[in-house]
Design a protein around this motif. Structure first.
Motif, PDB file in Angstrom:
ATOM      1  N   ARG A  88       0.748  -1.278  -0.021  1.00 42.41           N
ATOM      2  CA  ARG A  88       0.016   0.058  -0.039  1.00 42.41           C
ATOM      3  C   ARG A  88       0.918   1.364  -0.126  1.00 42.41           C
ATOM      4  O   ARG A  88       2.096   1.351   0.682  1.00 42.41           O
ATOM      5  CB  ARG A  88      -1.014  -0.008   1.318  1.00 42.41           C
ATOM      6  CG  ARG A  88      -1.955  -1.057   1.220  1.00 42.41           C
ATOM      7  CD  ARG A  88      -3.019  -0.777   2.215  1.00 42.41           C
ATOM      8  NE  ARG A  88      -4.249  -1.521   2.149  1.00 42.41           N
ATOM      9  CZ  ARG A  88      -4.441  -2.706   2.148  1.00 42.41           C
ATOM     10  NH1 ARG A  88      -3.148  -3.338   2.350  1.00 42.41           N
ATOM     11  NH2 ARG A  88      -5.535  -3.396   1.955  1.00 42.41           N
ATOM     12  N   SER A  89       0.317   2.221  -0.445  1.00 42.55           N
ATOM     13  CA  SER A  89       1.077   3.442  -0.633  1.00 42.55           C
ATOM     14  C   SER A  89       1.241   4.220   0.944  1.00 42.55           C
ATOM     15  O   SER A  89      -0.105   4.320   1.383  1.00 42.55           O
ATOM     16  CB  SER A  89       0.479   4.457  -1.844  1.00 42.55           C
ATOM     17  OG  SER A  89       0.751   3.924  -3.064  1.00 42.55           O
ATOM     18  N   LEU A  90       2.199   5.159   0.921  1.00 40.78           N
ATOM     19  CA  LEU A  90       2.337   5.995   2.028  1.00 40.78           C
ATOM     20  C   LEU A  90       2.080   7.359   1.205  1.00 40.78           C
ATOM     21  O   LEU A  90       3.031   7.351   0.252  1.00 40.78           O
ATOM     22  CB  LEU A  90       3.475   5.789   2.752  1.00 40.78           C
ATOM     23  CG  LEU A  90       3.682   4.386   3.686  1.00 40.78           C
ATOM     24  CD1 LEU A  90       4.969   4.154   4.239  1.00 40.78           C
ATOM     25  CD2 LEU A  90       2.637   4.632   4.688  1.00 40.78           C
ATOM     26  N   THR A  91       1.535   8.373   1.779  1.00 38.20           N
ATOM     27  CA  THR A  91       1.626   9.433   1.218  1.00 38.20           C
ATOM     28  C   THR A  91       1.733  10.982   2.187  1.00 38.20           C
ATOM     29  O   THR A  91       1.817  10.461   3.545  1.00 38.20           O
ATOM     30  CB  THR A  91      -0.084   9.987   0.704  1.00 38.20           C
ATOM     31  OG1 THR A  91      -0.927  10.008   1.673  1.00 38.20           O
ATOM     32  CG2 THR A  91      -0.088   8.909  -0.446  1.00 38.20           C
ATOM     33  N   LEU A  92       2.077  11.902   1.669  1.00 42.57           N
ATOM     34  CA  LEU A  92       2.486  12.955   2.434  1.00 42.57           C
ATOM     35  C   LEU A  92       1.900  13.106   3.997  1.00 42.57           C
ATOM     36  O   LEU A  92       0.457  13.211   3.910  1.00 42.57           O
ATOM     37  CB  LEU A  92       2.312  14.201   1.673  1.00 42.57           C
ATOM     38  CG  LEU A  92       3.026  15.505   2.487  1.00 42.57           C
ATOM     39  CD1 LEU A  92       4.472  15.475   2.581  1.00 42.57           C
ATOM     40  CD2 LEU A  92       2.584  16.888   1.669  1.00 42.57           C
ATOM     41  N   GLY A  93       2.543  13.292   4.929  1.00 41.22           N
ATOM     42  CA  GLY A  93       1.990  13.584   6.235  1.00 41.22           C
ATOM     43  C   GLY A  93       1.668  12.368   7.002  1.00 41.22           C
ATOM     44  O   GLY A  93       1.314  12.516   8.170  1.00 41.22           O
ATOM     45  N   CYS A 123       1.951  -1.825   4.627  1.00 41.54           N
ATOM     46  CA  CYS A 123       2.308  -1.163   3.291  1.00 41.54           C
ATOM     47  C   CYS A 123       3.486  -1.596   2.661  1.00 41.54           C
ATOM     48  O   CYS A 123       3.431  -1.625   1.557  1.00 41.54           O
ATOM     49  CB  CYS A 123       2.857   0.161   3.948  1.00 41.54           C
ATOM     50  SG  CYS A 123       1.328   1.255   4.602  1.00 41.54           S
ATOM     51  N   ALA A 124       4.539  -2.130   3.551  1.00 40.62           N
ATOM     52  CA  ALA A 124       5.705  -2.775   2.855  1.00 40.62           C
ATOM     53  C   ALA A 124       6.346  -3.905   3.751  1.00 40.62           C
ATOM     54  O   ALA A 124       5.915  -3.590   5.052  1.00 40.62           O
ATOM     55  CB  ALA A 124       6.776  -1.629   2.309  1.00 40.62           C
ATOM     56  N   ARG A 125       7.031  -4.722   3.198  1.00 40.00           N
ATOM     57  CA  ARG A 125       8.009  -5.694   3.842  1.00 40.00           C
ATOM     58  C   ARG A 125       9.413  -5.793   3.297  1.00 40.00           C
ATOM     59  O   ARG A 125       9.439  -6.108   2.182  1.00 40.00           O
ATOM     60  CB  ARG A 125       7.076  -7.074   3.785  1.00 40.00           C
ATOM     61  CG  ARG A 125       8.130  -8.021   4.832  1.00 40.00           C
ATOM     62  CD  ARG A 125       7.418  -9.290   4.534  1.00 40.00           C
ATOM     63  NE  ARG A 125       8.284 -10.364   5.240  1.00 40.00           N
ATOM     64  CZ  ARG A 125       8.631 -11.374   4.969  1.00 40.00           C
ATOM     65  NH1 ARG A 125       8.616 -11.849   3.637  1.00 40.00           N
ATOM     66  NH2 ARG A 125       9.420 -12.418   5.591  1.00 40.00           N
TER      67      ARG A 125
END
Length: 176
Positions: A88-93, A123-125
């Motif tokens: 999953r994406s992580l976005t600003l803030g 979100c990531a591994r």
């Protein structure tokens, strides 16, 4: 550059040791997405994950109280290999956590898993194969010696099959 400064600070002024923290216990680092972490699509650039993982691994060593002993022996960690899977994406803030844990070691390498989560969302591994070298000589330090230094009496659990397969595929695992 901002994450590099954060890493320098984490090394220069490590987090205090967590009493009772063992080498197999997880370490949690909380971060927030900064503008410099973003790519043109306004989510965290794949290349920005690696410096974040560096910061989290440095916090992990701090949580173990390992920096004084490592400095005394002139040992320092290096990444031999790593891979990241994105979910999953992580976005600003956005605030997120990186949970770092050692999943095992062989004669050469310490294997870590670093999981990025935002709330309950994965979100990531990342998987990391790390080694320790001796400053000045570059001599490799056997992973069991590092584990013994950081957590006396510890023994490696069986390395998870996916991690062992990855290590074999990229040729970082101990060769019998």
């Amino acid at each position: 550059m901002a994450r590099q400064l954060q890493l320098i600070r984490a090394i220069a002024r490590p987090r205090p040791k967590i009493p009772g923290q063992g080498i197999l216990d997880p370490s949690v680092t909380t971060l927030r997405v900064r503008p410099a972490d973003l790519d043109i699509y306004l989510h965290v650039n794949n290349g920005a994950y690696l410096p974040m993982m560096d910061v989290a691994r440095t916090h992990y060593i701090g949580d173990l109280g390992g920096f004084p002993a490592l400095r005394e022996r002139r040992w320092y960690p290096v990444v031999a290999a790593q891979t990241v899977t994105y979910r999953r994406s992580l976005t600003l803030g956005q605030r997120f956590e990186i949970t770092t844990r050692v999943v095992g070691w062989d004669e050469r390498v310490v294997y870590l898993e670093q999981v990025f989560t935002r709330g309950d969302d994965l979100c990531a591994r990342g998987l990391v194969a790390g080694r320790f070298l001796t400053r000045g000589t570059g001599e490799r330090v056997p992973a069991p010696q590092v584990a013994e230094l950081l957590d006396p009496g510890s023994t490696s659990p069986e390395i998870p099959a996916d991690v062992a397969g990855w290590a074999q595929a990229i040729d970082v695992a101990h060769r019998v």
